[in-house]
Design a protein around this motif. Structure first.
Motif, PDB file in Angstrom:
ATOM      1  N   ARG A   1      -5.296 -30.222 -28.507  1.00 43.01           N
ATOM      2  CA  ARG A   1      -6.168 -29.876 -27.381  1.00 43.01           C
ATOM      3  C   ARG A   1      -7.409 -29.074 -27.801  1.00 43.01           C
ATOM      4  N   ARG A   2      -7.626 -28.900 -29.078  1.00 43.63           N
ATOM      5  CA  ARG A   2      -8.773 -28.119 -29.543  1.00 43.63           C
ATOM      6  C   ARG A   2     -10.012 -28.991 -29.624  1.00 43.63           C
ATOM      7  N   ASP A   3     -11.113 -28.465 -29.158  1.00 44.73           N
ATOM      8  CA  ASP A   3     -12.433 -29.079 -29.302  1.00 44.73           C
ATOM      9  C   ASP A   3     -13.367 -27.975 -29.800  1.00 44.73           C
ATOM     10  N   GLY A   4     -13.613 -27.935 -31.097  1.00 41.40           N
ATOM     11  CA  GLY A   4     -14.343 -26.810 -31.668  1.00 41.40           C
ATOM     12  C   GLY A   4     -13.418 -25.631 -31.850  1.00 41.40           C
ATOM     13  N   ASP A   5     -13.843 -24.478 -31.359  1.00 45.14           N
ATOM     14  CA  ASP A   5     -13.037 -23.253 -31.491  1.00 45.14           C
ATOM     15  C   ASP A   5     -12.282 -22.896 -30.221  1.00 45.14           C
ATOM     16  N   LEU A   6     -12.260 -23.785 -29.244  1.00 48.92           N
ATOM     17  CA  LEU A   6     -11.614 -23.504 -27.967  1.00 48.92           C
ATOM     18  C   LEU A   6     -10.820 -24.722 -27.501  1.00 48.92           C
ATOM     19  N   LEU A   7      -9.991 -24.512 -26.501  1.00 47.29           N
ATOM     20  CA  LEU A   7      -9.127 -25.562 -25.978  1.00 47.29           C
ATOM     21  C   LEU A   7      -9.695 -26.181 -24.710  1.00 47.29           C
ATOM     22  N   CYS A   8      -9.322 -27.442 -24.505  1.00 48.26           N
ATOM     23  CA  CYS A   8      -9.570 -28.133 -23.244  1.00 48.26           C
ATOM     24  C   CYS A   8      -8.236 -28.672 -22.728  1.00 48.26           C
ATOM     25  N   ALA A   9      -8.031 -28.656 -21.443  1.00 52.24           N
ATOM     26  CA  ALA A   9      -6.841 -29.283 -20.870  1.00 52.24           C
ATOM     27  C   ALA A   9      -6.958 -30.794 -21.019  1.00 52.24           C
ATOM     28  N   GLY A  10      -5.814 -31.470 -21.190  1.00 52.77           N
ATOM     29  CA  GLY A  10      -5.874 -32.906 -21.396  1.00 52.77           C
ATOM     30  C   GLY A  10      -4.662 -33.642 -20.886  1.00 52.77           C
ATOM     31  N   SER A  11      -4.681 -34.947 -21.090  1.00 54.85           N
ATOM     32  CA  SER A  11      -3.551 -35.804 -20.761  1.00 54.85           C
ATOM     33  C   SER A  11      -3.578 -36.971 -21.744  1.00 54.85           C
ATOM     34  N   THR A  12      -2.564 -37.029 -22.599  1.00 55.88           N
ATOM     35  CA  THR A  12      -2.499 -38.013 -23.674  1.00 55.88           C
ATOM     36  C   THR A  12      -1.769 -39.257 -23.195  1.00 55.88           C
ATOM     37  N   TYR A  13      -2.280 -40.421 -23.543  1.00 45.23           N
ATOM     38  CA  TYR A  13      -1.653 -41.664 -23.085  1.00 45.23           C
ATOM     39  C   TYR A  13      -0.278 -41.853 -23.731  1.00 45.23           C
ATOM     40  N   PHE A  14       0.669 -42.336 -22.945  1.00 47.50           N
ATOM     41  CA  PHE A  14       1.954 -42.787 -23.471  1.00 47.50           C
ATOM     42  C   PHE A  14       2.542 -43.805 -22.511  1.00 47.50           C
ATOM     43  N   ASP A  15       3.425 -44.649 -23.009  1.00 48.00           N
ATOM     44  CA  ASP A  15       4.142 -45.615 -22.180  1.00 48.00           C
ATOM     45  C   ASP A  15       5.469 -44.994 -21.771  1.00 48.00           C
ATOM     46  N   PRO A  16       5.640 -44.666 -20.483  1.00 55.94           N
ATOM     47  CA  PRO A  16       6.871 -43.969 -20.072  1.00 55.94           C
ATOM     48  C   PRO A  16       8.103 -44.853 -20.205  1.00 55.94           C
ATOM     49  N   GLU A  17       9.145 -44.292 -20.822  1.00 55.35           N
ATOM     50  CA  GLU A  17      10.416 -45.004 -20.920  1.00 55.35           C
ATOM     51  C   GLU A  17      11.055 -45.132 -19.551  1.00 55.35           C
ATOM     52  N   TYR A  18      10.836 -44.108 -18.710  1.00 49.75           N
ATOM     53  CA  TYR A  18      11.374 -44.123 -17.354  1.00 49.75           C
ATOM     54  C   TYR A  18      10.187 -44.055 -16.389  1.00 49.75           C
ATOM     55  N   PRO A  19       9.577 -45.196 -16.056  1.00 49.39           N
ATOM     56  CA  PRO A  19       8.375 -45.174 -15.195  1.00 49.39           C
ATOM     57  C   PRO A  19       8.669 -44.486 -13.864  1.00 49.39           C
ATOM     58  N   SER A  20       7.709 -43.724 -13.405  1.00 46.45           N
ATOM     59  CA  SER A  20       7.859 -42.969 -12.169  1.00 46.45           C
ATOM     60  C   SER A  20       6.557 -43.049 -11.381  1.00 46.45           C
ATOM     61  N   PRO A  21       6.643 -43.123 -10.036  1.00 42.19           N
ATOM     62  CA  PRO A  21       5.403 -43.094  -9.248  1.00 42.19           C
ATOM     63  C   PRO A  21       4.625 -41.806  -9.439  1.00 42.19           C
ATOM     64  N   GLN A  22       5.313 -40.745  -9.890  1.00 40.96           N
ATOM     65  CA  GLN A  22       4.612 -39.487 -10.143  1.00 40.96           C
ATOM     66  C   GLN A  22       3.660 -39.587 -11.332  1.00 40.96           C
ATOM     67  N   ASP A  23       3.901 -40.564 -12.216  1.00 42.05           N
ATOM     68  CA  ASP A  23       3.046 -40.713 -13.390  1.00 42.05           C
ATOM     69  C   ASP A  23       1.800 -41.551 -13.122  1.00 42.05           C
ATOM     70  N   ILE A  24       1.813 -42.338 -12.057  1.00 50.56           N
ATOM     71  CA  ILE A  24       0.711 -43.270 -11.810  1.00 50.56           C
ATOM     72  C   ILE A  24      -0.644 -42.575 -11.756  1.00 50.56           C
ATOM     73  N   PRO A  25      -0.784 -41.436 -11.066  1.00 54.18           N
ATOM     74  CA  PRO A  25      -2.120 -40.824 -11.006  1.00 54.18           C
ATOM     75  C   PRO A  25      -2.438 -39.900 -12.176  1.00 54.18           C
ATOM     76  N   ARG A  26      -1.535 -39.754 -13.146  1.00 57.29           N
ATOM     77  CA  ARG A  26      -1.759 -38.666 -14.088  1.00 57.29           C
ATOM     78  C   ARG A  26      -1.907 -39.084 -15.546  1.00 57.29           C
ATOM     79  N   ILE A  27      -1.164 -40.077 -16.048  1.00 59.24           N
ATOM     80  CA  ILE A  27      -1.165 -40.339 -17.482  1.00 59.24           C
ATOM     81  C   ILE A  27      -2.556 -40.759 -17.945  1.00 59.24           C
TER      82      ILE A  27
END
Length: 604
Positions: A330-356
């Protein structure tokens, strides 16, 4: 894994308590898993209520008020209203036995039945037989269940397995072990209720009602809300920074429960080395991202309170891998940014649809899901990061480095301590770029434009947590905080300044709301900055906020209105959510009744 922790789990998971997340009216004997499930049968329509929860909003749902709940379950009290019937259910321990007193205070013309279903839960082995007016349950030991009134033979009570059905024309007593009279049960109940102040009750009950047994991994955990566990998460949910706040809330009453909140969350660590936003009973984990790193701060504080070196040893490696993950991913330079890294969920959930790998998922990593402070910050698909160095995330990461370095010192890990202090110093130095001299406040800085972000939030005060800012800046921040058109006012703290024009979204999850963990972190920052008057002001406001709903409904909410102080106005504000009690913890700390964060670092 330490032997000490496994022993602690074994010690906690014993005796009668409200271990079953599916109903606040179920008492379970551990380790046997024998459950006594209290319910109702009404005769106007002939329907049955088998489980009870606080916060259900469906038509005809029960209304539940959770009363006092002692740690260990030695006393519990619940009031339930359903179908025109109101009962008060009190339970207490009598040695190894359980007694319960059920008192009707409203009824239908034909009095309701109290149903007492007896079974071994979670598919545990055992035999249960009803013999006339008692039930006999046998596994490794035999437990007999008795009532103070005769069993009513009604086969339409909608109960699976053996049960007692008891007429509720008057109070009814239930007891295990041996028969007891109603007077005996009532006397036992009366001796177990322990008086406490309002804030002591709020802190105690927020955790004790939400501490459950999680059978898939044979462990005791504290969720944030019973209803959340069963609503869409498969039986339990552990949320990252919530768990560490739960540990701090548990600390004044139970070292064991404080420890298990930390350890079980850390054991959810992903193969990439970070603690996920959530782990839940469906098998889902948020492999795309984490939540704010408040773990090391919490672990160090619990060590200072209880002094168990094994606890630090249990936690250290995971805390270190988590800290390194932030810096690596999550580092960009000398500081952090919040993020969301792509992955294929083993247990798909509707909660993941808007976030991954999306903007919303990245805001979830900040702990401020979808807050308007991020509206003008784009999501960089190539970097999997929000295009801003976040003032809140970097402040908490710097505290994490600082706290974890102290833990490394205690454990004799000089290389790790040096590594952590180097990162701490790098982040703290870079955070000076967050200062907006014109406005006299800290704010995040865009990585794509280099400009400070447009909107403000209460995270602008988080740098005080790590000691960033000269004395003059601390005073300027306090002025923003107290201003009625800023973050002040009667119902505090709003997460955006009151003078900022916000276009409300349909959910309004953060807009015009006050959030207890935000108050708590800002309070700690004010203490560290030596802003004692502002800290006292925030404690007074937190008390005002939490007591409004507590005195009216005995609720402990996830979030509150910063306009009128209520919380039941929003369906997405849970009415008995653990971290709402952080408002009371602030008050107890300010009064000196709870000694957390009272070392020199937090008492400038």
């Amino acid at each position: 894994m330490t032997i000490e922790y496994d022993r602690l789990q074994d010690d906690v998971a014993r005796g009668w308590n409200t271990w079953d997340t599916r109903s606040v009216l179920t008492q379970v004997l551990l380790p046997d898993a024998l459950g006594l499930s209290f319910g109702l049968k009404e005769y106007y329509r002939g329907t049955s209520l088998r489980t009870a929860q606080i916060g259900r909003r469906t038509e005809g749902a029960e209304s539940v008020t959770l009363g006092p709940h002692a740690y260990g379950g030695s006393y519990t009290e619940t009031t339930l209203t359903w179908a025109g019937i109101t009962i008060r259910v009190q339970t207490a321990h009598a040695g190894d036995d359980l007694v319960a007193l059920v008192t009707p205070t409203a009824n239908q013309p034909k009095s309701a039945l109290l149903t007492v279903g007896v079974s071994y839960l979670w598919n545990r082995p055992g035999t249960v037989v009803r013999e006339a007016d008692r039930i006999c349950a046998t596994a490794e030991r035999t437990v007999e269940v008795y009532a103070t009134t005769p069993h009513v033979d009604d086969p339409y009570c909608d109960i699976d397995g053996p049960y007692l059905a008891l007429d509720l024309a008057q109070a009814v007593g239930i007891s295990t072990g041996r028969p007891r009279t109603l007077a005996e049960v009532a006397e036992l109940i009366a001796t177990k209720a322990t008086p406490a102040t309002e804030h002591q009750e709020i802190v105690r009950d927020s955790i004790s009602w939400n501490t459950i047994y999680e059978p898939s991994k044979s462990r005791v955990i504290t969720g944030v809300s019973r209803l959340w566990n069963v609503g869409k998460r498969g039986g339990y949910a552990l949320f990252c920074w919530d768990a560490f706040f739960n540990a701090l809330l548990a600390a004044p009453n139970s070292k064991a429960v404080a420890y298990l909140n930390v350890v079980e969350m850390l054991r959810a660590v992903t193969p990439e080395g970070f603690v996920p936003n959530v782990e839940q009973g469906t098998g889902r984990k948020t492999y795309d991202g984490s939540q704010p790193p408040v773990g090391s701060m919490t672990v160090l504080e619990l060590y200072r309170r209880f002094g168990d070196r094994w606890f630090l040893e249990e936690c250290f490696e995971t805390l270190l891998s988590w800290n390194r993950w932030w810096w690596r991913v999550r580092r960009d330079g000398d500081l952090l940014c919040a993020g969301s890294t792509y992955f294929d969920p083993e247990y798909p959930s509707p909660q993941d649809i808007p976030r991954i790998h999306q903007h919303f998922g990245a805001t979830c990593e900040s702990g401020w899901d979808g807050h308007p402070v991020f509206d003008d910050v784009p999501f960089d698909q190539n970097k999997s990061l929000l295009a801003a160095h976040d003032v809140g995330l970097n402040s908490l990461y710097a505290v994490d480095c600082e706290s974890l370095a102290e833990i490394a010192d205690i454990l004799g890990e000089p290389d790790a301590a040096s590594e952590l202090r180097t990162r701490h110093d790098t982040v703290v130095a870079a955070m000076e770029t967050f200062w907006d001299e014109t406005a006299g406040i800290y704010r995040s800085r865009r990585t794509d434009t280099g400009q400070l972000t447009e909107r403000l939030s209460t995270m602008s005060f988080y740098p005080l947590l790590v000691g960033v800012g000269a004395e003059r800046q601390g005073r300027m921040l306090a002025e923003h905080l107290l201003a009625d058109d800023g973050f002040g006012g009667e119902w505090i703290l709003p997460t955006s300044p009151r003078n900022e024009k916000i276009e409300l979204k349909d959910t309004s999850y953060w807009e015009l709301r006050a959030w207890p963990p935000v108050n708590f972190l800002v309070y700690l920052g004010l203490r560290r900055a030596g802003e004692k008057d502002a800290a006292a002001w925030l404690a007074e406001g937190s008390e005002r906020l939490v007591l409004k709903e507590w005195r009216e409904h005995r609720h402990i909410h996830e979030n509150y209105s910063s306009v009128h102080g209520a919380a039941c106005d929003k369906p997405n504000s849970e009415p008995f959510q653990t971290w709402g009690a952080l408002l009371s913890l602030i008050v107890l700390m300010e009064r000196g009744e709870v000694t957390l964060f009272d070392d020199e670092r937090w008492q400038e």
